[in-house]
Design a protein around this motif. Structure first.
Motif, PDB file in Angstrom:
ATOM      1  N   ASP A  36       0.828  -1.214   0.000  1.00 16.82           N
ATOM      2  CA  ASP A  36       0.000   0.000   0.000  1.00 16.82           C
ATOM      3  C   ASP A  36       0.856   1.255   0.000  1.00 16.82           C
ATOM      4  O   ASP A  36       1.547   1.545   0.977  1.00 16.82           O
ATOM      5  N   GLY A 146      -6.756   4.282   3.474  1.00 15.18           N
ATOM      6  CA  GLY A 146      -5.907   5.075   4.370  1.00 15.18           C
ATOM      7  C   GLY A 146      -5.347   4.295   5.544  1.00 15.18           C
ATOM      8  O   GLY A 146      -4.196   4.496   5.930  1.00 15.18           O
ATOM      9  N   ASP A 179     -10.527  -5.147  -0.810  1.00 10.92           N
ATOM     10  CA  ASP A 179      -9.508  -4.665   0.129  1.00 10.92           C
ATOM     11  C   ASP A 179     -10.168  -3.889   1.263  1.00 10.92           C
ATOM     12  O   ASP A 179     -10.788  -2.856   1.022  1.00 10.92           O
ATOM     13  N   SER A 202      -4.745  -6.732   8.779  1.00 11.61           N
ATOM     14  CA  SER A 202      -4.752  -7.052  10.212  1.00 11.61           C
ATOM     15  C   SER A 202      -5.154  -8.505  10.475  1.00 11.61           C
ATOM     16  O   SER A 202      -4.578  -9.148  11.355  1.00 11.61           O
TER      17      SER A 202
HETATM   18  C1  DX5 Z   1      -6.272   0.514   3.326  1.00 14.03           C
HETATM   19  C2  DX5 Z   1      -5.380  -0.427   2.556  1.00 14.03           C
HETATM   20  C3  DX5 Z   1      -5.565  -1.838   2.895  1.00 14.03           C
HETATM   21  C4  DX5 Z   1      -5.317  -2.216   4.323  1.00 14.03           C
HETATM   22  C5  DX5 Z   1      -6.257  -3.357   4.646  1.00 14.03           C
HETATM   23  O1  DX5 Z   1      -6.258   1.736   2.700  1.00 14.03           O
HETATM   24  O2  DX5 Z   1      -5.589  -0.277   1.160  1.00 14.03           O
HETATM   25  O3  DX5 Z   1      -4.792  -2.667   2.013  1.00 14.03           O
HETATM   26  O4  DX5 Z   1      -4.007  -2.614   4.584  1.00 14.03           O
HETATM   27  O5  DX5 Z   1      -6.150  -3.640   5.995  1.00 14.03           O
HETATM   28  P1  DX5 Z   1      -7.216  -4.538   6.771  1.00 14.03           P
HETATM   29  O6  DX5 Z   1      -7.208  -5.879   6.118  1.00 14.03           O
HETATM   30  O7  DX5 Z   1      -6.694  -4.550   8.166  1.00 14.03           O
HETATM   31  O8  DX5 Z   1      -8.546  -3.833   6.643  1.00 14.03           O
END
Ligand code: DX5
Ligand code: ZN
Length: 222
Positions: A36, A146, A179, A202
Motif C-alpha cells: 500500500d 488510508g 480490500d 490485520s
Molecule cells: C487501506 C489499505 C488496505 C489495508 C487493509 O487503505 O488499502 O490494504 O491494509 O487492511 P485490513 O485488512 O486490516 O482492513
C-alpha cells in the motif's frame, strides 16, 4: 471460477520482526503481496517508497501487488513499475476522466505490468464497465482507503456482483480484488459475490501468518 488468491497487506506487518514475518509470509500459501503506497494527500497517511519495494522484491518470490493511493498516479505508476511492481493499481478518483484512466492502464501494460483500477466505497462502477478490456484487475475498496483495521462495508459487494456478471458474460481475464476489513466471515461473502483476490492486513498479521492465510483460502469451502 478462477483460483482464489490471497494478497496479505504488509501495512499490518510488524516492522520490529520484518525478516521473521516475511519468511512466514513466503511460506504461508499467499501468492501475492499487497503493498500500500500512500502519499499523505490522496489519503491522510504516509507509507512506503520505491526503495522499500525493491527490498521486499529481493526478499520474496511473491507477486508484488502495488496499490497506489496517491494524487499523482501517472508519476507513481512509472516509479513503482521501475522498482519491480508486477501489478500497479491506481484510483479512478485520482485521474481526470476515463480517457486518462485508459491511457494510464496502457502505460502500465506497455511497461510489462498488469494494470488495476480501484474504486473507493462510494464510487460507482459504471464508468469502468465500457473499458474493462483495458484492465487486468479491479480493486473494490471495502473500507475508506488510508488505514488498516477498519470494518468491512458490505454495500460495496453490490459492485462486485455487477462486475462479476459483466466479466463472465464477456469472458474477460480480469481479476476482482477486494480490500479492507477482510476476515474469514467477510472473505466468504466477498467470494460468494465474485471476488477472486482477497487483500487482508490485520486479519493475517494479528495471528500466526500461515494460519491466517490458510483460513482465508478455506473460506470458500466452509
Ligand atoms: C487501506 C489499505 C488496505 C489495508 C487493509 O487503505 O488499502 O490494504 O491494509 O487492511 P485490513 O485488512 O486490516 O482492513
Ligand atoms: Zn490496499
Amino acid at each position: 471460477m478462477q483460483e482464489l488468491i490471497i494478497s496479505p497487506s504488509i501495512l499490518s506487518l510488524d516492522y520490529s520482526k520484518v525478516s521473521e514475518q516475511l519468511d512466514a509470509l513466503n511460506h504461508s500459501g499467499a501468492k501475492w503481496m499487497h503493498f500500500d503506497v500512500m502519499d499523505g494527500h490522496f489519503v491522510p497517511n504516509l507509507t512506503f517508497g520505491p526503495d522499500i519495494l525493491k527490498g521486499f522484491k529481493k526478499a520474496s518470490p511473491l507477486v508484488m501487488d502495488v496499490h497506489i493511493m496517491v494524487d499523482d498516479p501517472q508519476m507513481f505508476a512509472e516509479v513503482f513499475m521501475k522498482a519491480g511492481a508486477d501489478i500497479v493499481t491506481f484510483h479512478l478518483e485520482a485521474v481526470e476522466n476515463i480517457d486518462a484512466c485508459v491511457k494510464l492502464c496502457r502505460k502500465i501494460r506497455s511497461m510489462g505490468g498488469k494494470a488495476g483500477v480501484s474504486l473507493k466505497p462510494n464510487t460507482p462502477v459504471d464508468a469502468l464497465l465500457p473499458v474493462l478490456e483495458e484492465l487486468d484487475l479491479v480493486l473494490i475498496m471495502s473500507v475508506e482507503p488510508g488505514f488498516g483495521g477498519q470494518s468491512f462495508m458490505a454495500h460495496t459487494l453490490e459492485k462486485v456482483i455487477i462486475l462479476r456478471q459483466e466479466i463472465s458474460q464477456r469472458n474477460l481475464p480480469v481479476h476482482l480484488e477486494i480490500d479492507g476489513g477482510i476476515n474469514r466471515n467477510t472473505a466468504k461473502q466477498a467470494i460468494l459475490a465474485g471476488c477472486d483476490v482477497l487483500v487482508a492486513g490485520s486479519y493475517v498479521f494479528k495471528q500466526d501468518i500461515r494460519t491466517g492465510v490458510q483460513s482465508l483460502l478455506c473460506a470458500a469451502q466452509s
